[in-house]
Design a protein around this motif. Structure first.
Motif, PDB file in Angstrom:
ATOM      1  N   VAL A 172       0.843  -1.197   0.000  1.00  0.00           N
ATOM      2  CA  VAL A 172       0.000   0.000   0.000  1.00  0.00           C
ATOM      3  C   VAL A 172       0.879   1.248   0.000  1.00  0.00           C
ATOM      4  O   VAL A 172       0.602   2.213  -0.729  1.00  0.00           O
ATOM      5  CB  VAL A 172      -0.968  -0.001   1.202  1.00  0.00           C
TER       6      VAL A 172
ATOM      7  N   MET B 172      -4.911   2.260   8.319  1.00  0.00           N
ATOM      8  CA  MET B 172      -5.171   1.379   7.183  1.00  0.00           C
ATOM      9  C   MET B 172      -5.967   0.168   7.641  1.00  0.00           C
ATOM     10  O   MET B 172      -5.658  -0.429   8.664  1.00  0.00           O
ATOM     11  CB  MET B 172      -3.863   0.895   6.560  1.00  0.00           C
TER      12      MET B 172
ATOM     13  N   VAL C 292      -8.270  -1.344   2.127  1.00  0.00           N
ATOM     14  CA  VAL C 292      -7.798  -2.230   1.081  1.00  0.00           C
ATOM     15  C   VAL C 292      -8.691  -3.463   1.050  1.00  0.00           C
ATOM     16  O   VAL C 292      -8.575  -4.342   1.893  1.00  0.00           O
ATOM     17  CB  VAL C 292      -6.324  -2.650   1.313  1.00  0.00           C
TER      18      VAL C 292
ATOM     19  N   VAL D  34      -7.353   0.193  -3.469  1.00  0.00           N
ATOM     20  CA  VAL D  34      -7.054   1.051  -2.321  1.00  0.00           C
ATOM     21  C   VAL D  34      -8.039   2.210  -2.348  1.00  0.00           C
ATOM     22  O   VAL D  34      -8.219   2.860  -3.369  1.00  0.00           O
ATOM     23  CB  VAL D  34      -5.606   1.593  -2.378  1.00  0.00           C
TER      24      VAL D  34
END
Length: 195
Positions: free
Chosen positions: A75, A92, A164, A184
């Motif tokens: 990422v 994240m 994600v 993403v």
């Protein structure tokens, strides 16, 4: 649970074919890894031994922290031009087929990670849910993540939220943000907190 003999045979067939493709491109160095589905199966050792015996492919079963590091690094490479990684507080969310994770980073350093042994495939399989119902469970997973995060971090201090997983991205599209880069999804703090 266990991985069935039929599934193992199918997997071996796929790996043999993939090995031929690699050979046709003269690839001699590669790595084969397995994640939560294999890691959590009762017959993971027998499965990896059988794969090696029939294909000469050595499968490494990744531990959750290694899996998170690989996802995080991927990422970071994908978003490095869009987000100030070394100056931002970023949260994240990774949701895969068999597991999920949250990573909080501040100024380029990972501060907090947590994994959960639930993913989209497990939701479908364990709960025998129709696809439409998964959004409800994904929302609950995210709320569980948020509650874990709140033990350590004030959400108002997070500059960026990155998700994600295409299933979850489709769910989050109701936030009216369009910032998606192949798998993403970037959501503003304001929209995330309103959600």
């Amino acid at each position: 649970g266990i991985v069935s003999n039929t599934t193992i045979s199918d997997l071996i067939s796929i790996l043999k074919n993939f090995k031929q493709v690699l050979s046709s491109y003269n690839v001699v160095k590669y790595k084969t890894v397995a994640t939560s589905s294999i890691r959590d199966s009762a017959n993971s050792e027998a499965l990896t031994e059988r794969i090696f015996n029939e294909t000469s492919i050595d499968v490494e079963i990744l531990q959750p922290i290694v899996e998170i590091e690989i996802l995080y690094d991927g990422v970071k490479k994908k978003i490095q031009d869009k987000v100030l990684l070394n100056k931002s507080n970023i949260c994240m969310f990774f949701i895969s087929a068999g597991s999920s994770a949250i990573v909080y980073q501040s100024a380029g350093h990972i501060i907090f990670t947590e994994t959960f042994n639930i993913g989209t495939l497990r939701l479908f399989k364990i709960l025998e849910l129709p696809e439409k119902s998964v959004n409800f469970y994904l929302e609950n997973i995210i709320r569980k993540y948020i509650n874990s995060l709140l033990r350590y971090i004030d959400l108002k201090k997070i500059d960026e939220f990155i998700v994600v997983n295409d299933d979850l991205i489709n769910f989050l599209k109701k936030s009216n943000e369009k910032e998606k880069t192949s798998g993403v999804y970037n959501i503003s703090r304001k929209n995330f907190l309103e959600w």
